[in-house]
Design a protein around this motif. Structure first.
Motif, PDB file in Angstrom:
ATOM      1  N   PRO A 180     -48.065 -13.316 -37.860  1.00  0.00           N
ATOM      2  CA  PRO A 180     -48.216 -13.083 -36.418  1.00  0.00           C
ATOM      3  C   PRO A 180     -49.598 -13.393 -35.855  1.00  0.00           C
ATOM      4  O   PRO A 180     -49.719 -13.665 -34.671  1.00  0.00           O
ATOM      5  N   TYR A 181     -50.646 -13.375 -36.707  1.00  0.00           N
ATOM      6  CA  TYR A 181     -51.996 -13.262 -36.149  1.00  0.00           C
ATOM      7  C   TYR A 181     -52.996 -14.308 -36.647  1.00  0.00           C
ATOM      8  O   TYR A 181     -52.864 -14.860 -37.738  1.00  0.00           O
ATOM      9  N   LYS A 182     -54.032 -14.499 -35.821  1.00  0.00           N
ATOM     10  CA  LYS A 182     -55.279 -15.152 -36.210  1.00  0.00           C
ATOM     11  C   LYS A 182     -56.416 -14.221 -35.848  1.00  0.00           C
ATOM     12  O   LYS A 182     -56.418 -13.602 -34.783  1.00  0.00           O
ATOM     13  N   ALA A 183     -57.398 -14.103 -36.741  1.00  0.00           N
ATOM     14  CA  ALA A 183     -58.597 -13.312 -36.481  1.00  0.00           C
ATOM     15  C   ALA A 183     -59.699 -14.259 -36.031  1.00  0.00           C
ATOM     16  O   ALA A 183     -60.142 -15.115 -36.802  1.00  0.00           O
ATOM     17  N   ASN A 184     -60.115 -14.124 -34.777  1.00  0.00           N
ATOM     18  CA  ASN A 184     -61.043 -15.069 -34.166  1.00  0.00           C
ATOM     19  C   ASN A 184     -62.407 -14.453 -33.908  1.00  0.00           C
ATOM     20  O   ASN A 184     -62.545 -13.228 -33.777  1.00  0.00           O
ATOM     21  N   ILE A 185     -63.410 -15.318 -33.802  1.00  0.00           N
ATOM     22  CA  ILE A 185     -64.727 -14.949 -33.280  1.00  0.00           C
ATOM     23  C   ILE A 185     -65.033 -15.910 -32.142  1.00  0.00           C
ATOM     24  O   ILE A 185     -65.133 -17.117 -32.350  1.00  0.00           O
ATOM     25  N   LYS A 186     -65.149 -15.363 -30.943  1.00  0.00           N
ATOM     26  CA  LYS A 186     -65.455 -16.184 -29.770  1.00  0.00           C
ATOM     27  C   LYS A 186     -66.620 -15.569 -29.023  1.00  0.00           C
ATOM     28  O   LYS A 186     -66.545 -14.426 -28.572  1.00  0.00           O
ATOM     29  N   ASN A 187     -67.715 -16.322 -28.950  1.00  0.00           N
ATOM     30  CA  ASN A 187     -68.928 -15.844 -28.280  1.00  0.00           C
ATOM     31  C   ASN A 187     -69.380 -14.498 -28.843  1.00  0.00           C
ATOM     32  O   ASN A 187     -69.789 -13.595 -28.111  1.00  0.00           O
ATOM     33  N   GLY A 188     -69.293 -14.380 -30.168  1.00  0.00           N
ATOM     34  CA  GLY A 188     -69.730 -13.157 -30.831  1.00  0.00           C
ATOM     35  C   GLY A 188     -68.745 -12.013 -30.757  1.00  0.00           C
ATOM     36  O   GLY A 188     -69.011 -10.937 -31.293  1.00  0.00           O
ATOM     37  N   ARG A 189     -67.608 -12.210 -30.106  1.00  0.00           N
ATOM     38  CA  ARG A 189     -66.605 -11.146 -29.953  1.00  0.00           C
ATOM     39  C   ARG A 189     -65.437 -11.399 -30.894  1.00  0.00           C
ATOM     40  O   ARG A 189     -64.916 -12.506 -30.968  1.00  0.00           O
ATOM     41  N   ARG A 190     -64.999 -10.354 -31.570  1.00  0.00           N
ATOM     42  CA  ARG A 190     -63.902 -10.478 -32.523  1.00  0.00           C
ATOM     43  C   ARG A 190     -62.592 -10.088 -31.858  1.00  0.00           C
ATOM     44  O   ARG A 190     -62.500  -9.044 -31.209  1.00  0.00           O
ATOM     45  N   THR A 191     -61.602 -10.924 -32.037  1.00  0.00           N
ATOM     46  CA  THR A 191     -60.291 -10.668 -31.462  1.00  0.00           C
ATOM     47  C   THR A 191     -59.206 -10.925 -32.503  1.00  0.00           C
ATOM     48  O   THR A 191     -59.418 -11.665 -33.473  1.00  0.00           O
ATOM     49  N   ILE A 192     -58.059 -10.303 -32.292  1.00  0.00           N
ATOM     50  CA  ILE A 192     -56.879 -10.570 -33.109  1.00  0.00           C
ATOM     51  C   ILE A 192     -55.836 -11.185 -32.196  1.00  0.00           C
ATOM     52  O   ILE A 192     -55.244 -10.513 -31.347  1.00  0.00           O
ATOM     53  N   GLU A 193     -55.672 -12.475 -32.349  1.00  0.00           N
ATOM     54  CA  GLU A 193     -54.779 -13.244 -31.478  1.00  0.00           C
ATOM     55  C   GLU A 193     -53.356 -13.204 -32.019  1.00  0.00           C
ATOM     56  O   GLU A 193     -53.124 -13.476 -33.199  1.00  0.00           O
ATOM     57  N   TYR A 194     -52.416 -12.866 -31.150  1.00  0.00           N
ATOM     58  CA  TYR A 194     -51.004 -12.912 -31.522  1.00  0.00           C
ATOM     59  C   TYR A 194     -50.460 -14.289 -31.213  1.00  0.00           C
ATOM     60  O   TYR A 194     -50.634 -14.818 -30.109  1.00  0.00           O
ATOM     61  N   LEU A 195     -49.752 -14.891 -32.184  1.00  0.00           N
ATOM     62  CA  LEU A 195     -49.342 -16.287 -32.087  1.00  0.00           C
ATOM     63  C   LEU A 195     -47.974 -16.491 -31.453  1.00  0.00           C
ATOM     64  O   LEU A 195     -47.595 -17.614 -31.146  1.00  0.00           O
ATOM     65  N   GLY A 196     -47.206 -15.395 -31.289  1.00  0.00           N
ATOM     66  CA  GLY A 196     -45.915 -15.506 -30.638  1.00  0.00           C
ATOM     67  C   GLY A 196     -44.779 -15.813 -31.592  1.00  0.00           C
ATOM     68  O   GLY A 196     -44.968 -16.260 -32.725  1.00  0.00           O
ATOM     69  N   ASN A 197     -43.562 -15.549 -31.128  1.00  0.00           N
ATOM     70  CA  ASN A 197     -42.349 -15.985 -31.823  1.00  0.00           C
ATOM     71  C   ASN A 197     -41.358 -16.463 -30.765  1.00  0.00           C
ATOM     72  O   ASN A 197     -41.769 -16.779 -29.635  1.00  0.00           O
ATOM     73  N   LYS A 198     -40.085 -16.509 -31.064  1.00  0.00           N
ATOM     74  CA  LYS A 198     -39.124 -17.066 -30.097  1.00  0.00           C
ATOM     75  C   LYS A 198     -38.901 -16.168 -28.887  1.00  0.00           C
ATOM     76  O   LYS A 198     -38.433 -16.643 -27.842  1.00  0.00           O
ATOM     77  N   ILE A 199     -39.228 -14.874 -28.986  1.00  0.00           N
ATOM     78  CA  ILE A 199     -38.965 -13.985 -27.846  1.00  0.00           C
ATOM     79  C   ILE A 199     -40.228 -13.352 -27.254  1.00  0.00           C
ATOM     80  O   ILE A 199     -40.183 -12.811 -26.156  1.00  0.00           O
ATOM     81  N   TYR A 200     -41.354 -13.427 -27.974  1.00  0.00           N
ATOM     82  CA  TYR A 200     -42.605 -12.860 -27.460  1.00  0.00           C
ATOM     83  C   TYR A 200     -43.643 -13.974 -27.296  1.00  0.00           C
ATOM     84  O   TYR A 200     -43.821 -14.805 -28.201  1.00  0.00           O
ATOM     85  N   ARG A 201     -44.334 -13.952 -26.173  1.00  0.00           N
ATOM     86  CA  ARG A 201     -45.357 -14.957 -25.908  1.00  0.00           C
ATOM     87  C   ARG A 201     -46.668 -14.602 -26.614  1.00  0.00           C
ATOM     88  O   ARG A 201     -46.877 -13.474 -27.039  1.00  0.00           O
ATOM     89  N   GLU A 202     -47.553 -15.591 -26.682  1.00  0.00           N
ATOM     90  CA  GLU A 202     -48.861 -15.385 -27.277  1.00  0.00           C
ATOM     91  C   GLU A 202     -49.647 -14.326 -26.495  1.00  0.00           C
ATOM     92  O   GLU A 202     -49.485 -14.170 -25.290  1.00  0.00           O
ATOM     93  N   ILE A 203     -50.521 -13.604 -27.228  1.00  0.00           N
ATOM     94  CA  ILE A 203     -51.399 -12.597 -26.630  1.00  0.00           C
ATOM     95  C   ILE A 203     -52.800 -12.844 -27.168  1.00  0.00           C
ATOM     96  O   ILE A 203     -52.996 -13.002 -28.378  1.00  0.00           O
ATOM     97  N   SER A 204     -53.781 -12.861 -26.287  1.00  0.00           N
ATOM     98  CA  SER A 204     -55.130 -13.245 -26.709  1.00  0.00           C
ATOM     99  C   SER A 204     -55.775 -12.233 -27.643  1.00  0.00           C
ATOM    100  O   SER A 204     -56.545 -12.609 -28.528  1.00  0.00           O
ATOM    101  N   ASP A 205     -55.481 -10.934 -27.464  1.00  0.00           N
ATOM    102  CA  ASP A 205     -56.066  -9.919 -28.337  1.00  0.00           C
ATOM    103  C   ASP A 205     -55.188  -8.676 -28.360  1.00  0.00           C
ATOM    104  O   ASP A 205     -55.238  -7.846 -27.452  1.00  0.00           O
ATOM    105  N   VAL A 206     -54.394  -8.529 -29.421  1.00  0.00           N
ATOM    106  CA  VAL A 206     -53.486  -7.379 -29.510  1.00  0.00           C
ATOM    107  C   VAL A 206     -54.229  -6.087 -29.831  1.00  0.00           C
ATOM    108  O   VAL A 206     -53.711  -4.998 -29.588  1.00  0.00           O
ATOM    109  N   SER A 207     -55.413  -6.183 -30.393  1.00  0.00           N
ATOM    110  CA  SER A 207     -56.132  -4.971 -30.811  1.00  0.00           C
ATOM    111  C   SER A 207     -56.548  -4.113 -29.626  1.00  0.00           C
ATOM    112  O   SER A 207     -56.904  -2.948 -29.793  1.00  0.00           O
ATOM    113  N   LYS A 208     -56.517  -4.679 -28.422  1.00  0.00           N
ATOM    114  CA  LYS A 208     -56.933  -3.930 -27.232  1.00  0.00           C
ATOM    115  C   LYS A 208     -55.768  -3.260 -26.515  1.00  0.00           C
ATOM    116  O   LYS A 208     -55.972  -2.500 -25.568  1.00  0.00           O
ATOM    117  N   ILE A 209     -54.549  -3.534 -26.939  1.00  0.00           N
ATOM    118  CA  ILE A 209     -53.375  -2.981 -26.264  1.00  0.00           C
ATOM    119  C   ILE A 209     -53.050  -1.605 -26.849  1.00  0.00           C
ATOM    120  O   ILE A 209     -53.027  -1.424 -28.065  1.00  0.00           O
TER     121      ILE A 209
END
Length: 396
Positions: free
Chosen positions: A18-47
């Motif tokens: 489901p995920y990619k662990a990113n570093i963007k501008n020094g900020r760490r995010t966990i990006e959700y990549l989506g499946n057939k029924i759920y769209r991508e989410i830029s950072d699930v750790s904040k929800i």
């Protein structure tokens, strides 16, 4: 935090999870990549889990087709688990849900004597007019070990609810289902059984529930699942090696400390993104994980580490936690004192080691919803259960 030398993330080749662990501008995010029924989410750790998620769940179960397919997948996981354990001669056990012995007591008892543990707080309850602490079980492990005192019983398992007093996030719920195993086996055999169980369940679903899987997953995802537990799709490494790899990849100085303080969900996901494999991570700091783990000295540094392992699935987090139990009653008592445990409560567990026919054991716990979340590439763990439980009052 600087550039990323050495290992690089193979974003374009990420095949599953489901995920990619990113570093963007020094900020760490966990990006959700989506499946057939759920769209991508830029950072699930904040929800955060919100109360209305539970309140709407009954109508969702009635109207949303995904819960029909999830129902069939849960049912298949149950029967696949039973089939697998029967094939290796493991017996199912009917066990209590209330206990005075918790397998992760560091936070509640050892907080003043240990600097850091990964233990979660247990859920305590009022038990009639007793003054002693009583908890809802956060693992069936102790009681599975007790079953192994019966002559001729060598392997046992359970499928039960577990309770931990931790707030909900994308991969945690305070009530979840656990598939747990305990056996008179060594470290290597224990990990082999855990990995084979994951493979067996996944193969069973591919054989019997392809329509249900296809509701969530596309053709490429399903193709990947057919081979995801092959030997060439996993790698074993110590926590020390994992931290060194994270330092090489991120240049973050905190990974130079041999500790679990800086090793969480982001790091687990990042490692699988780098290596593109399932990872079996071993040899955690002995005093930072549950007290019953047997230990050893690690290499030249003579660092006390545990005979333990976590299985982290590709593009995701730990799904299985495993380890070898302390078999020496003197060592177990000493460890219980270090963790500041009430020895009267833990005496039945410690006393098991004094029986002449006692044999050392090892075991593991597999998080049911964690596995389903990974399998179906779901954004949040509360999508992996029909009636989720959070820190809010239970509804419905």
């Amino acid at each position: 935090m600087q550039g990323e030398p050495g290992y690089s993330l193979c974003h374009t080749n990420l095949m599953f999870g489901p995920y990619k662990a990113n570093i963007k501008n020094g900020r760490r995010t966990i990006e959700y990549l989506g499946n057939k029924i759920y769209r991508e989410i830029s950072d699930v750790s904040k929800i955060q889990f919100e109360k209305n998620i539970s309140e709407k769940r009954i109508s969702n179960i009635v109207t949303d087709k995904q819960y029909f397919h999830l129902h069939h997948i849960d049912n298949a996981i149950f029967f696949a688990t039973i089939e697998y354990f029967r094939s290796i001669g493991a017996d199912w056990c009917n066990l209590p849900l209330t206990t005075r012995m918790i397998s992760s007591p560091g936070e509640i008892y050892a907080g003043k004597t240990l600097d850091y543990t990964t233990d979660a707080l247990p859920v305590d309850i009022n038990w009639f007019d007793n003054n002693k602490k009583v908890f809802l079980s956060e693992s069936s492990q102790f009681y599975l070990e007790l079953r192994l005192l019966i002559g001729g019983v060598d392997k046992v398992f359970s499928i039960y609810n577990s309770f931990r007093k931790e707030k909900s996030d994308y991969s945690h719920m305070p009530e979840f289902q656990h598939i747990e195993f305990e056996g008179k086996v060594n470290f290597d055999e224990n990990i082999k059984i855990a990995y084979q169980l994951l493979n067996y369940i996944t193969s069973y679903l591919l054989k019997n529930n392809i329509e249900d899987l296809s509701y969530f997953l596309d053709e490429n995802d399903i193709k990947f699942l057919t081979n995801t537990f092959a030997d060439n799709q996993k790698i074993a490494m110590s926590l020390d090696a994992a931290l060194k790899l994270l330092f090489e990849n991120t240049q973050d100085e905190k990974y130079k400390e041999f500790s679990l303080k800086n090793f969480g969900g982001w790091e687990e996901i990042r490692l699988t993104n780098i290596l593109q494999k399932n990872i079996i991570i071993t040899d955690y700091p002995l005093m930072q994980i549950p007290f019953y783990h047997d230990g050893k000295e690690d290499g030249k540094e003579k660092i006390p580490v545990a005979k333990n392992a976590d299985i982290v699935l590709i593009g995701f987090r730990e799904v299985v936690g495993a380890g070898v139990r302390i078999s020496d009653p003197a060592i177990l008592t000493k460890k219980a004192r270090i963790f500041n445990l009430p020895l009267d409560d833990y005496a039945p567990y410690i006393e098991t080691r004094n029986y002449s026919h006692y044999k050392p054991t090892a075991g593991f716990g597999l998080g049911w919803q964690r596995y389903v979340q990974w399998l179906l590439k779901l954004p949040y763990i509360w999508n992996a259960t029909h009636i989720p439980r959070s820190e809010n009052l239970p509804t419905p």
